[in-house]
Design a protein around this motif. Sequence first.
Motif, PDB file in Angstrom:
ATOM      1  N   ILE A 531       0.846  -1.445  -0.093  1.00 43.41           N
ATOM      2  CA  ILE A 531       0.006  -0.022   0.040  1.00 43.41           C
ATOM      3  C   ILE A 531       0.785   1.251   0.082  1.00 43.41           C
ATOM      4  N   LEU A 532       1.927   1.219   0.848  1.00 39.27           N
ATOM      5  CA  LEU A 532       2.702   2.474   0.801  1.00 39.27           C
ATOM      6  C   LEU A 532       3.595   2.630  -0.579  1.00 39.27           C
ATOM      7  N   LEU A 533       3.895   1.433  -1.226  1.00 41.31           N
ATOM      8  CA  LEU A 533       4.472   1.513  -2.450  1.00 41.31           C
ATOM      9  C   LEU A 533       3.350   1.985  -3.477  1.00 41.31           C
ATOM     10  N   ALA A 534       2.136   1.620  -3.361  1.00 43.32           N
ATOM     11  CA  ALA A 534       0.936   2.298  -4.309  1.00 43.32           C
ATOM     12  C   ALA A 534       1.046   3.877  -4.028  1.00 43.32           C
ATOM     13  N   TYR A 535       1.331   4.147  -2.797  1.00 44.39           N
ATOM     14  CA  TYR A 535       1.301   5.875  -2.748  1.00 44.39           C
ATOM     15  C   TYR A 535       2.703   6.493  -2.971  1.00 44.39           C
ATOM     16  N   ASN A 536       3.482   5.680  -3.472  1.00 37.87           N
ATOM     17  CA  ASN A 536       4.898   6.095  -3.816  1.00 37.87           C
ATOM     18  C   ASN A 536       5.761   6.520  -2.572  1.00 37.87           C
ATOM     19  N   LEU A 537       5.544   5.964  -1.618  1.00 41.80           N
ATOM     20  CA  LEU A 537       6.173   6.084  -0.327  1.00 41.80           C
ATOM     21  C   LEU A 537       7.843   5.259  -0.331  1.00 41.80           C
ATOM     22  N   GLU A 625      16.825   7.786  13.276  1.00 41.82           N
ATOM     23  CA  GLU A 625      15.476   6.926  13.286  1.00 41.82           C
ATOM     24  C   GLU A 625      14.085   7.979  13.567  1.00 41.82           C
ATOM     25  N   MET A 626      13.009   7.838  12.913  1.00 40.56           N
ATOM     26  CA  MET A 626      11.872   8.521  12.975  1.00 40.56           C
ATOM     27  C   MET A 626      10.559   7.611  13.044  1.00 40.56           C
ATOM     28  N   LEU A 627       9.522   8.291  13.557  1.00 40.29           N
ATOM     29  CA  LEU A 627       8.232   7.523  13.384  1.00 40.29           C
ATOM     30  C   LEU A 627       7.123   8.446  12.825  1.00 40.29           C
ATOM     31  N   LEU A 628       6.440   7.814  11.994  1.00 41.56           N
ATOM     32  CA  LEU A 628       5.341   8.518  11.209  1.00 41.56           C
ATOM     33  C   LEU A 628       4.029   7.683  11.194  1.00 41.56           C
ATOM     34  N   PHE A 659      -3.012  17.794  11.039  1.00 43.51           N
ATOM     35  CA  PHE A 659      -4.488  17.284  10.375  1.00 43.51           C
ATOM     36  C   PHE A 659      -4.083  17.159   8.993  1.00 43.51           C
ATOM     37  N   PRO A 660      -4.380  15.931   8.310  1.00 45.08           N
ATOM     38  CA  PRO A 660      -4.587  15.984   7.021  1.00 45.08           C
ATOM     39  C   PRO A 660      -5.348  16.683   6.273  1.00 45.08           C
ATOM     40  N   PRO A 661      -5.630  17.022   5.186  1.00 49.58           N
ATOM     41  CA  PRO A 661      -4.506  16.818   4.275  1.00 49.58           C
ATOM     42  C   PRO A 661      -3.330  17.908   4.414  1.00 49.58           C
ATOM     43  N   LEU A 693      12.686  15.369   0.887  1.00 44.01           N
ATOM     44  CA  LEU A 693      12.201  14.196   0.804  1.00 44.01           C
ATOM     45  C   LEU A 693      11.084  13.654   1.706  1.00 44.01           C
ATOM     46  N   LEU A 694      11.761  13.907   3.042  1.00 37.72           N
ATOM     47  CA  LEU A 694      10.912  13.885   4.338  1.00 37.72           C
ATOM     48  C   LEU A 694       9.451  14.394   4.078  1.00 37.72           C
ATOM     49  N   GLU A 695       9.560  15.883   3.774  1.00 40.23           N
ATOM     50  CA  GLU A 695       8.281  16.728   3.537  1.00 40.23           C
ATOM     51  C   GLU A 695       7.386  15.911   2.597  1.00 40.23           C
ATOM     52  N   GLN A 696       7.800  15.423   1.321  1.00 36.28           N
ATOM     53  CA  GLN A 696       7.287  14.883   0.369  1.00 36.28           C
ATOM     54  C   GLN A 696       6.752  13.622   0.820  1.00 36.28           C
ATOM     55  N   SER A 697       7.399  12.701   1.490  1.00 36.51           N
ATOM     56  CA  SER A 697       6.951  11.340   2.370  1.00 36.51           C
ATOM     57  C   SER A 697       5.727  11.648   3.060  1.00 36.51           C
ATOM     58  N   MET A 698       5.655  12.783   3.788  1.00 34.86           N
ATOM     59  CA  MET A 698       4.566  13.355   4.696  1.00 34.86           C
ATOM     60  C   MET A 698       3.340  13.628   4.065  1.00 34.86           C
ATOM     61  N   VAL A 699       3.507  14.332   2.850  1.00 29.26           N
ATOM     62  CA  VAL A 699       2.477  14.489   2.070  1.00 29.26           C
ATOM     63  C   VAL A 699       1.740  13.437   1.297  1.00 29.26           C
ATOM     64  N   ARG A 700       2.585  12.550   0.949  1.00 27.30           N
ATOM     65  CA  ARG A 700       1.987  11.253   0.410  1.00 27.30           C
ATOM     66  C   ARG A 700       1.282  10.257   1.501  1.00 27.30           C
ATOM     67  N   PHE A 701       2.097  10.375   2.747  1.00 23.30           N
ATOM     68  CA  PHE A 701       1.161   9.754   3.641  1.00 23.30           C
ATOM     69  C   PHE A 701      -0.268  10.283   3.924  1.00 23.30           C
ATOM     70  N   SER A 702       0.120  11.638   3.906  1.00 24.96           N
ATOM     71  CA  SER A 702      -1.248  12.520   4.416  1.00 24.96           C
ATOM     72  C   SER A 702      -2.312  12.135   3.252  1.00 24.96           C
ATOM     73  N   GLN A 703      -1.929  12.140   1.937  1.00 26.64           N
ATOM     74  CA  GLN A 703      -3.075  11.664   1.003  1.00 26.64           C
ATOM     75  C   GLN A 703      -3.397  10.274   1.283  1.00 26.64           C
ATOM     76  N   LEU A 704      -2.644   9.429   1.638  1.00 27.47           N
ATOM     77  CA  LEU A 704      -2.942   7.864   1.798  1.00 27.47           C
ATOM     78  C   LEU A 704      -4.213   7.754   3.118  1.00 27.47           C
ATOM     79  N   ILE A 705      -3.896   8.513   3.987  1.00 28.19           N
ATOM     80  CA  ILE A 705      -4.886   8.534   5.280  1.00 28.19           C
ATOM     81  C   ILE A 705      -6.047   9.300   4.796  1.00 28.19           C
ATOM     82  N   THR A 706      -5.980  10.185   3.947  1.00 27.91           N
ATOM     83  CA  THR A 706      -7.172  11.006   3.498  1.00 27.91           C
ATOM     84  C   THR A 706      -8.107  10.171   2.461  1.00 27.91           C
TER      85      THR A 706
END
Length: 940
Positions: A531-537, A625-628, A659-661, A693-706
Amino acid sequence: MQNSFQRILERVLEGVRSWGESVSAHHFHPSYDKSTMEALFQPKTIAVVGASKKEYSLGKRLFENLTLLDYKGEVFPVNPKYDEINGSVCYKKIENIDEFIDLAIIITPARTVAQIIKECGEANVKNALILSTGFRETGEKGEEFEAEILLEARKSGVRVIGTNSIGFIRPHLNLFATFSNQRPKEGSIGFVSQSGAMGEGVLDWGNSQNVGFSAFISIGGMIDISWGDVIHYLGDDTRTKAIVLYMESINYARSFLSAAKEVSYSKPIIVLKTGKRQQLENNSTSPIHFEIDEDLIFNAAFRRSGMLRVDTMAEVFFMVEVISKQPRPKGKNLAILTNANAPAQLATTMLLKGGGQLATLSEATMKSLAEFLPKNWEYQNPLDLHQFATPEYYEKTTEILLKDTNVDGLLVILAPQAVSKPTETAKNLLRFASSKKKPLLVNWIGGTTTEEGRKLLSKAGIPNFQYPDTAAHIFNYLWKHAYNLKGIYETPRISDAMKKNPPNREKVAEIIAKARAENRTILTEWDAKQILLAYNLPIIDTRLAFSEDEAWLTAKAIGKPVVLKVHSRSIIKKSNVGGVRLFLKEEDSVRKAYQEIKKNIEERVSPDEFLGVTVQEMNVHDSVEMLLGSKVDAQFGSLLFFGNGGKSLQYYQDRTIAFPPLNTTLARRAIEQTIIYKNIAKNRGLHEPTMALLEQSMVRFSQLITEQPFIKEIYLNPITVSRVGGVSILDAVMILQPNDVKDEQLVRLAIRPYPSEYEEKWILPKSKKEILIRPIQPEDEPSMVVFHEKLSPQSVYFRFFHVVSLDQRRSHERLSRICFADYDRQITLIAEKEKPNQIQNEIIGAIRIIKIHGTKEAEFGMTIVDGYQGEGLGHELLRRAIEVCRSEGIELLTADILSENRGMRTVCEKLGFVIEYNSDEGTVKVSRYIHTILEENQEK
C-alpha cells in the motif's frame, strides 16, 4: 476516546435513522445561518420560559435583567403558575404569545426542556437558550435528557445554545440574557466561555481593569450551537475586533476549524485552553508503547487555523491589546533598547527561552548610531544607552532600529535613574505609534515616577508592560502567531515526482477488500508495504520468501546484509515471539534464521501463523530514526503524528500532530515542532534535499490516510533519514476498521480534503486539445500569477469592473485567499493545459464560486485567457460550476456582469440564468435557481 457528548450524539443519530435517513455524526451539524444567529444574539422579542416571582430564584433574576436594564426589545414571561410577573402578562405556553419570538430562554427543570423545544418548533421559534442544569454532568439520565433535546431541535429546526449556559450579554444593546449580576462595559472584545464560573470571573476582572466587551457568550454544553457558529457570528460582527475563547473541549471539529481559519485572517482569535489532559486510546495491537497527549491535538488545531493559544488569563488580554494595536512581525528577531543592563538581560533570557532571537544589527545601523554615539561604543543588541539615555537619544535610536531590516520588533526599556526623563522620553516616542511595519513594545519600569509616561504611551497605542521579561514573552507569542498564519498561506513547493506519479488506488482497494473478505483487521507487513508503494512512499527493499532456499536466493539478490521477519496474517509484535533476525550476511546464517523463526512461531503462536518470511535490506547508514503514523480521533478524525522512532522510543517520546491533508509547507511546519528536528538542524545538519524528501513523504502519507478511511491506524517505525540513504521506511503496521463499521459511521476529517470528484478532462471543441478542469490547490499560485500576466486589459475590466493593476492581481495576499480557500466556503475551478517537461501546467480559465456566508446562495466570477475565448470554455466552466453548486447544496447562483460583456451574457442565457438589467449602474444581474441533489432525489 468517546466522551459523553459523543454518546449523546449516537443516541440522537439512532433516532434520526429511525426516520429512514442515513446520516453520520459529522454530517449532523447544521450549516451556519447568518439570519438565525442575528436573531439569536440581537433579538427583538424574547420569551422567558421559567420566569418567576419567587424571591432569589434564577428565573426572577433573569427576567429582571432583561426588563429593568434598558433593553429595548419585548420580553414575554412564560410560566403556567402565574398570570403576571412584574406587571407583564404571563403566558401559560410559548404558543399563546401572539408575537413572533426570536429567542426563547429556558430555565426550567432538565426533564421538561425537550418538550419545550418541541413547542418552540411548533410556534416557529428558531432559537433557544438553555440555562437549565441537570444534564450530562449528572450521569446517564442527564445524557438522555440532552439527547431528547437535540433530537427535538433537529426535528423542528430550532437552534439551541447550551445546556448549562449562564447566558450571553450584548453591552451595546443593554441586553443581559443571563442570571449573572455582572455588568461589563461596552468594548471590542468578543469573549466566549465554556465555563460559566470562568466567564463571570473574566467579566469581573474586565470591569476592574476597564476592559470592555462587544459580546459575552456562555456556550455551555454545546449540544448544538458550538464554537464554529459563534466564531462565524463574531467574525461578521463589526463591533468585534478580537475574539477570546476559554475552551475545555470541542464538539464539532470541522465547523470549528473552518470558521477559525476564515476569521483569524482578519481578526485575532486568542484561546485559553484548559481541561483534563488525556491520551488517545492505545490499541492493544499497537506495535509500540504509544501516547498522544490531548494538548498536542489542540495545539495542532490552533496552528492549522491561525489561532493563538496562551497559558494565562493575563496573557489573553496582553495579547488582545498588542495584536489589536501592533503589526505582525515578519520574524523572531527582537532588538532591545535600554538604559539599564539588568532588565535587558531579563528580557533576553525570556526571549531566548521562548524561541525568539536577538536581532543582529546591520552595518548600516551601526554606522548611523556612530554618528551621534561615542566611537568606542559597544554597538550590540541589547543596546544600552547608559548616561546617553536622553529623550532625544532614545528617539534617534528607536528610529534607526525600526529601519533595520534585520530587526523584526523593538522593545524599549526605561528604568528610572538620575538622568532619566520618563515622561519626556515617552512624548518623543509617540510619533512611532503610527508606524505599522514592526511591533513596538515598551517597558517603563517603576511606579509614580514613570506613571505619566506609561499613560501617554498606552493612550497612543504603544503597549506598555510592567516587567521586561513579560514584554519579551509577549513578543514570542507575536512572532509565533505570525509564523502560524504565514504557514497556512505560504505557497508550498511542488515536485515533479509527486505531480507525475499518482497513487495506484486500485491496488490498494484490492488489498483492503481481500483483508475485509477474510475478516482481518490487521494487514500483513507485506500488504502494508505494498500500500505504501502504491502511494509512492519510500520503503526499504523488501521481498517475500516461502522457503529456506528462497530466503537465501533473495538475500543473495539483495546483495547486502539483510533482515528476516516472519510473514504472518496477525502477528504485529514480531520480536516478542522470536520472529525477527538481524544482520544476516552468509548463507548459513540466513538458513538458520529462517528455521529459527519458523520454529518460534509454530511453538509460541501457531503453525498456521507462519506463512514464510520477508527478506529486507539491512539499513547500515548513519541515520536518524523517526516515526510516522496515524490514528483516528473521535472528534478530529484521522490524525497524522510524527516524531522520534526506533530505539529511542524506550527512553522518551517526542511528538507532533498534524491534520491531513498536508502540503509541503504544512509538513515542514509539523516537522519543525519536534525536538528531534531541532537537534538535527543544530547538530546533524541534514541537507535540504533530504528534508524535502521527508516533506514529500509526509504529504504522500497524508494523501493515503485522506483517501483510505477504512485504514484505522498506521505505524511506520522506524523511518531512517540520512544524507546517504535519504528517507526509507523499514517497518510498517496497518490496522483496518472492524468489518461492521459502515461508511456513514466513519469519522470524517476535520479539514475538508481536495474535492477530487470535481476533476474531469475535456476537449476544446476548436483546437481539439485536451485540458483538465479541476478545483484549485495551494500549489497553483505560481501558475495563477502567469495566468493574470496573460489577461488583456479588456478581460480584466470585464472581470473586475475597473482597472486592477497586475501587481494587485498577482499579489500573494490576494492569490493565497483563492488558492488556499476552504473548500466548504469557496471552490475555484481552473482549466489547465499540460505543458510538456514542466512541473507547472498552464491555466487558461478559472471560475470562482463563493458561498455567501450563512446562506444557501453563491456568487461566481469567471475569466478566460484571451487566446482561448470563443472555444466554448466559458460555457463548460459555468456548466460545471452549476453542477458543483448542486452537489454542495447551493440553491441560488448569481453574478453581476457588465452589460457590455455580451459573451458572458450569452453564456448565462444558454444555461438558464435569469437576466436583470440595471441601466443606472450599467450592469446585469444574472441568477439561476438550482435543484440540489437531495431535492432531485426526493422528486424521483
